[in-house]
Structure formats: C-alpha cells, structure tokens
Enzyme design. Structure first.
Site, PDB file in Angstrom:
ATOM      1  N   PHE A  87      -6.910  -1.724   4.398  1.00 43.96           N
ATOM      2  CA  PHE A  87      -6.345  -1.030   3.232  1.00 43.96           C
ATOM      3  C   PHE A  87      -4.840  -1.199   3.272  1.00 43.96           C
ATOM      4  CE2 PHE A  87      -4.413   2.478   0.954  1.00 43.96           C
ATOM      5  CZ  PHE A  87      -5.065   2.386  -0.272  1.00 43.96           C
ATOM      6  N   ASP A  93       0.848  -3.653   9.438  1.00 42.65           N
ATOM      7  CA  ASP A  93       0.860  -2.500   8.542  1.00 42.65           C
ATOM      8  C   ASP A  93       0.633  -1.247   9.391  1.00 42.65           C
ATOM      9  OD1 ASP A  93       0.274  -0.402   6.838  1.00 42.65           O
ATOM     10  OD2 ASP A  93      -0.937  -1.600   5.454  1.00 42.65           O
ATOM     11  N   LYS A  99       3.946   6.992   5.222  1.00 44.93           N
ATOM     12  CA  LYS A  99       3.270   8.250   5.557  1.00 44.93           C
ATOM     13  C   LYS A  99       4.079   9.197   6.455  1.00 44.93           C
ATOM     14  CE  LYS A  99      -1.396   7.200   4.228  1.00 44.93           C
ATOM     15  NZ  LYS A  99      -1.872   5.822   4.067  1.00 44.93           N
TER      16      LYS A  99
HETATM   17  C1  PLP Z   1      -1.841   4.823   3.021  1.00 49.30           C
HETATM   18  C2  PLP Z   1      -1.739   3.410   3.394  1.00 49.30           C
HETATM   19  C3  PLP Z   1      -1.112   2.471   2.561  1.00 49.30           C
HETATM   20  C4  PLP Z   1      -0.570   2.825   1.193  1.00 49.30           C
HETATM   21  O1  PLP Z   1       0.469   3.747   1.242  1.00 49.30           O
HETATM   22  P1  PLP Z   1       0.896   4.546  -0.090  1.00 49.30           P
HETATM   23  O2  PLP Z   1       2.057   5.382   0.342  1.00 49.30           O
HETATM   24  O3  PLP Z   1      -0.294   5.350  -0.527  1.00 49.30           O
HETATM   25  O4  PLP Z   1       1.273   3.534  -1.115  1.00 49.30           O
HETATM   26  C5  PLP Z   1      -1.020   1.166   3.015  1.00 49.30           C
HETATM   27  N1  PLP Z   1      -1.509   0.803   4.212  1.00 49.30           N
HETATM   28  C6  PLP Z   1      -2.109   1.680   5.041  1.00 49.30           C
HETATM   29  C7  PLP Z   1      -2.607   1.220   6.373  1.00 49.30           C
HETATM   30  C8  PLP Z   1      -2.260   3.013   4.652  1.00 49.30           C
HETATM   31  O5  PLP Z   1      -2.902   3.874   5.461  1.00 49.30           O
END
Ligand code: PLP
Length: 394
Positions: free
Chosen positions: A129, A215, A244
């Site tokens: 994701f 990521d 986050k």
């Molecule tokens: C939450 C998340 C995203 C997206 O972040 P947003 O602030 O919602 O745009 C991307 N990569 C990972 C691994 C995530 O957990």
C-alpha cells in the site's frame, strides 16, 4: 449533525471523539476507549502529548506559514535531525504519505530519464500500500484500491513480497530504475519479510544501479523498535519516505534521499505550497526528539511482551492461526474474515482495525504502559474468544 454533506468515501463507525489523552479517547458521552490503532499509526506518542501540543500552540502564536519562497529554519533543523537519525542526506517535506511517495516516484523517473532509459519502471510488491493518488494507487498491490480508476499510471512491474528471486529475474529488463518496498507491509496485513531481505534488495540495487526506495510511512518513527525499520537491517536506502507518526497528528510527510538519489531533484523539479511550513516542522521536530529521547528504546521489549501475552491468552483459540509482530506493529491472523471484530471491540471500549479481511491490526501508541498493555490483551482476547464461540455455534 449528519454526514449528509460529506462525500461518503469512508464507512464510518458510529462514534465521535471529543478529547484524547495518551492511549485514551473520550466520546461525547464521556465514555472512554483505548485507542490500539493510534489514528492509523499516527499518534505514536499518544493523543495530545504535552510537549507536542505545547510546541504546536507556541508556534501557531508566532508564525504558521511563509511558503518555500523563503528559508525556513525549522524545516532545516527537522531535515538535519532526520538525516542524523537515518543516515540519509537531504529531505523534502510534504503534507501526507502519498505525497512523500509521489516525490519518490518522480525521483525514480527523473533518475531513469537522465540515464536515457526508455521507460523508467519501478518494481513494486504484491500486497503493498502506497497511497490513494493516481501514481501511488498505481504502485499499490491491491486491486480494490485500483478498481475503477483505469487507466493506471504506467511504469510499475509487480512481484511477490519477500521474494528476492523474482526481483533478480528482472535484472535483464533495461527499464528498471528502482525497487519500492515497505520493510513491513502494514495495510497488507502486517507482513514481515525474512531476515536478510532488505540486504539482498540493497545488493541487487547496487549491482544494477537501481534505487532502493523504502516506504516507511507506517513502519517509521519508532513503530518497529528502531527509528526506521531498516536501521535494524544494516542497510541505507537511496530514497526513504515517511509520514503518519512524524507529526503525531499534524499532517506532514517527508521524502529523504542519499547516495545515487541525493542530487536528482533540483530547483523547479518538485514543490509543495504547504510542505515543510514552520508550524509542521516545529511540531515534527518536537515529535522526533521526544521519540528518540524517551520512547523508541522501549518499543522492542513492549512489542515482544505484547506478542507473548497474546500467544498465551489465545493459545486455545484455533481460529487464531498466527501472530505477526515487529515492535508495536502486530497482526493477529484469523482463519476467516473477521471485520465484525472492529464493532464488538469498540462496544467493549477498544479501538482496533481489521485489514486484509482476516488480520486484526494493532498499532498502539508507543507510550502504552504495562498496565494498559494488560488491559489491551484481556479485552481483545475476550472479544476474539466470543467471536470464536459464536462461529462454532453457527
Ligand atoms: C498510510 C500509508 C501511505 C499513505 O499515506 P497517506 O498519508 O494516507 O497519504 C503510504 N504508504 C504506507 C506504507 C502507508 O501505511
């Protein structure tokens, strides 16, 4: 109040909170809930951490925004601190995780185009994701996220997670410029790769002149027991994204670069009006310093303790097939869809999340106390046990 005027992109739970403190949220009736998902891995220091709220209020009274037309000392200080911690060399600030990944994807494309690669392509993973913008949903390995949004962005090739052979097999593809991967897949179900996976990816990237792009939007900021998850693996990526937990509730993300990626972006190649403004950077700097001073060192032990407690509390529940854990990222795997646990847990005063259909995902605040961990285990185990008993009768 009503949701009538909201675009219904979320199926919201029927509760609204008015106050938060540490691991606790309080609703309009004064009822209290333990937040074991931290606003989806955001409030790593708990709700309304006093140092963070103080910095935010003070900075709001002094200066909130100037734009990136000017120097921003708080942004320079935050970039330096993040680089000191991570071994990265430079930072770009965004307002969300998806935007941090957009920056990473643009870096990969620019890196490839400068090498005259015909169609710069990023290797991405099944079950990943990366966000909800067009580029990041195209990179995401979940057909539900992509459904209905064709045409997707080109330039991604997908392989199974935790499979270095599948990546090595792409070595002859001259269009590959980068590998984008989560050190622990969060939305995908708390999937933890084998030891040595990141090192093997680092080696492949070095061998083929690809960028290793991690990521760490969910796994960063102390969540796994290291400030960034890769720091336990003795590698340094070329590109690192986080968000986050970085702002503990203030919206801020970052894309950090090193090595081959350090000088890809120059003036005019990328930007953001809000990104890295004084309010966000001052707040995030307090978050980062509080995490490194007082919190991150304790996370690994808390995570182990929580896993052991769940293993013992759920040992005789055959529906529970596996518990996956790294630091305070925990996934309790059930053998069947269990989305309804979210409601039954909430009715018992506990906020959790179910992801990938059958995985209870826990991302409790990293400041959770011993007594609070005990409450979490007792309360969630009872909820899962009730669910299991109902399944047997049905
Ligand atoms: C939450 C998340 C995203 C997206 O972040 P947003 O602030 O919602 O745009 C991307 N990569 C990972 C691994 C995530 O957990």
């Amino acid at each position: 109040m009503s949701q009538q005027f909201l675009i219904p992109t979320y199926a919201r739970q029927p509760v609204a909170f008015v106050r938060g403190e540490g691991v606790w949220l309080f609703d309009e009736n004064g009822d209290k809930y333990m937040d074991a998902i931290s606003g989806i891995g955001v409030c790593n220091l708990g709700h309304c951490h006093p140092a963070v709220s103080r910095t935010l209020a003070e900075q709001a009274g002094q200066l909130m925004h100037t734009s990136n037309l000017y120097r921003i000392p708080a942004q320079e200080a935050l970039a330096q601190r993040l680089c000191e911690i991570s071994g990265m060399q430079r930072a770009f600030f965004s307002n969300s995780g998806a935007e941090a990944n957009e920056a990473a994807i643009k870096i990969a494309r620019l890196y490839g185009n400068r090498k005259s690669i015909a169609k710069p392509t990023v290797i991405v993973m099944e079950g990943s994701f990366h966000g909800r913008t067009m580029a990041t949903l195209s990179a995401t390995g979940n057909s539900k996220v992509q459904e209905g949004f064709a045409p997707l962005l080109e330039g991604f090739v997908r392989v199974p997670f935790n499979d270095t052979d599948a990546i090595a097999a792409l070595a002859d593809n001259q269009n590959i410029v980068a590998v984008l991967v989560e050190p622990v897949q969060g939305e995908g179900g708390i999937n933890i790769p084998d030891t040595g996976y990141l090192q093997a990816l680092r080696q492949l990237c070095d061998q083929h002149d690809w960028l290793l792009m991690l990521d760490e939007i969910q796994s960063g900021n102390g969540r796994t027991g290291h400030y960034f998850a890769y720091m336990g693996d003795n590698v340094v990526p070329d590109v690192l994204t986080t968000a986050k937990g970085l702002g503990n509730g203030f919206p801020i993300g970052a894309c950090l670069v090193a090595g081959k990626a350090e000088d890809v972006f120059g003036p005019g190649t990328h930007g953001s009006t809000y990104g890295g403004n004084p309010l966000g950077c001052a707040t995030a700097l307090t978050v980062v310093n509080t995490l490194t001073d007082d919190v991150v060192d304790g996370v690994a032990a808390k995570g182990e303790q929580l896993k052991a407690a769940f293993l013992s509390a759920l040992a005789d529940v055959p529906l529970v097939t596996e518990i996956r854990q790294k630091g305070l990222m925990l996934g309790i795997q059930l053998d069947r869809p269990c989305g309804e646990l979210v409601n039954s847990a909430r009715e018992a005063g506990l906020l959790i999340n179910v992801t990938a259909g059958s995985v209870v995902r826990l991302l409790p605040p990293l400041v959770i106390s011993e007594a609070e961990m005990h409450t979490l285990v007792e309360s969630l185990s009872a909820v899962i046990r009730t669910f299991a008993n109902a399944q047997e009768v049905a």
